[in-house]
Design a protein around this motif. Structure first.
Motif, PDB file in Angstrom:
ATOM      1  N   ILE A 143       0.824  -1.207   0.000  1.00  0.00           N
ATOM      2  CA  ILE A 143       0.000   0.000   0.000  1.00  0.00           C
ATOM      3  C   ILE A 143       0.861   1.260   0.000  1.00  0.00           C
ATOM      4  N   ALA A 144       1.939   1.257   0.774  1.00  0.00           N
ATOM      5  CA  ALA A 144       2.792   2.449   0.846  1.00  0.00           C
ATOM      6  C   ALA A 144       3.374   2.781  -0.519  1.00  0.00           C
ATOM      7  N   SER A 145       3.859   1.770  -1.245  1.00  0.00           N
ATOM      8  CA  SER A 145       4.441   2.001  -2.570  1.00  0.00           C
ATOM      9  C   SER A 145       3.391   2.490  -3.553  1.00  0.00           C
ATOM     10  N   LEU A 146       2.207   1.894  -3.496  1.00  0.00           N
ATOM     11  CA  LEU A 146       1.139   2.317  -4.386  1.00  0.00           C
ATOM     12  C   LEU A 146       0.733   3.757  -4.111  1.00  0.00           C
ATOM     13  N   THR A 147       0.587   4.090  -2.826  1.00  0.00           N
ATOM     14  CA  THR A 147       0.186   5.444  -2.462  1.00  0.00           C
ATOM     15  C   THR A 147       1.222   6.457  -2.921  1.00  0.00           C
TER      16      THR A 147
END
Length: 355
Positions: free
Chosen positions: A78-82
């Motif tokens: 999620i962090a990378s996508l965000t």
């Protein structure tokens, strides 16, 4: 063969998640237990959905677990996508009004990113929560393959068109080894990085999309070309300030910013382009703490002395000691140069060079 392997992996993920749902149902759940908590595969067949579950002591903990599990199904987090989505939103802002970088579907996605939290890092994701009788929370995160694949495919096609326009512009300008050509490649590479992510997600939703990859060769290929061009451009840096050592520090910060973008740097002030900077540090009288304000003016000029880009920034730092307040002010200026307002303004200026 690849398709068969993908189905095996998908079934393993779903079976693992479904077992958690059945376990929840087997601990005396009430009649209104959602179908996905009883049998995930039955509720959301893996042929039509990418679906996972998560659990936690609270609702948010369960939702976070489910969303991270869904991101892992797409071989990311999620962090990378965000972070990637926010970067793309900034690109859309930087290039607003440029015909060659006009977005429709991707622009709408960018607008949602600005107001959304990380739960919307995956386009089309749906969620649900349920609290079991024992107080444990369960969450479900899912994406419909057909519907979400269509949305990702649309954005990928649109972005590919934009990237190809930028590469075409770079083809025309590259022989000049100038910042106009660099800007085209810089934004092509940035958009390609996000589009590569879209393509990876699309191929999980629809494995046949692997046969329809964009023709630009990927972000890495564009970045290699961009860095090759940048390596032929020298940025001279000239700094005027009252303290010699502070001048050295500021030159190095500016130099690090430009070398980070691939350019050569000459700290003696000579190059294809010259950045002339002037900084001032000013002590502010206060009753309790010592405060130091910093000011930085900078202007980029071409060989003919024409001003191309300008920046004016200021901020302040405070400490019990004058010396420490000034040191913190210097640190704040360095941060602004490398990743703050100066960096943002320069990148936006590059976007203004596009047609």
């Amino acid at each position: 063969m690849k398709k068969t392997i993908f189905r095996v992996i998908t079934v393993m993920v779903v079976m693992g998640c479904a077992s958690g749902g059945k376990a929840a149902a087997n601990r005396g759940q009430p009649p209104d237990t959602p179908d996905w908590a009883r049998d995930l595969e039955k509720a959301y067949p893996s042929a039509d959905w990418v679906a996972v579950t998560g659990q936690g002591a609270g609702r948010q903990e369960a939702e976070d677990a489910a969303m991270n599990a869904l991101a892992r199904a797409f071989k990311t987090d999620i962090a990378s996508l965000t972070e990637a989505n926010q970067r793309f939103s900034q690109i859309v802002d930087d290039t607003a009004g440029r015909k060659s970088v006009a977005f429709n579907e991707s622009g709408n996605f960018s607008s949602r990113v600005k107001t959304a939290s990380s739960v919307n890092a995956l386009i089309g994701m749906e969620t649900g929560t349920f609290q079991a009788a024992d107080g444990i929370w369960y969450a479900n995160a899912r994406m419909n393959r057909r519907e979400c694949a269509a949305r990702y495919a649309g954005m990928t096609r649109e972005n590919e068109t934009v990237i190809n326009r930028l590469l075409g512009r770079a083809d025309i300008l590259e022989s000049r080894s100038g910042l106009d050509a660099y800007a085209a490649l810089y934004y092509a590479a940035s958009i390609a990085q996000v589009t590569d992510n879209f393509q990876n997600i699309l191929e999980v939703l629809d494995p046949s999309a692997a046969n329809r990859r964009p023709g630009y060769g990927g972000a890495a290929a564009i970045k290699t070309r961009m860095l090759s061009l940048a390596g032929r451009i020298t940025i001279g840096i000239s700094v005027e300030t009252e303290d010699r050592q502070e001048a050295v520090t500021i030159r190095r910060a500016l130099g690090a910013f430009f070398t980070g973008m691939g350019f050569k740097v000459n700290e003696q002030g000579r190059g294809d382009y010259t950045l002339n900077a002037r900084s001032v540090f000013e002590a502010v009288d206060t009753t309790q703490v010592k405060t130091c304000r910093w000011f930085l003016d900078a202007a980029l000029e071409d060989r003919g002395g024409k001003s191309l880009f300008s920046y004016t920034g200021q901020d302040r730092a405070a400490h019990l000691l004058d010396k420490e307040a000034r040191r913190l002010a210097m640190s704040g200026m360095e941060s602004s140069i490398k990743e703050g307002d100066f960096a943002g303004d320069f990148n936006a200026w590059l976007g203004s060079l596009l047609e």
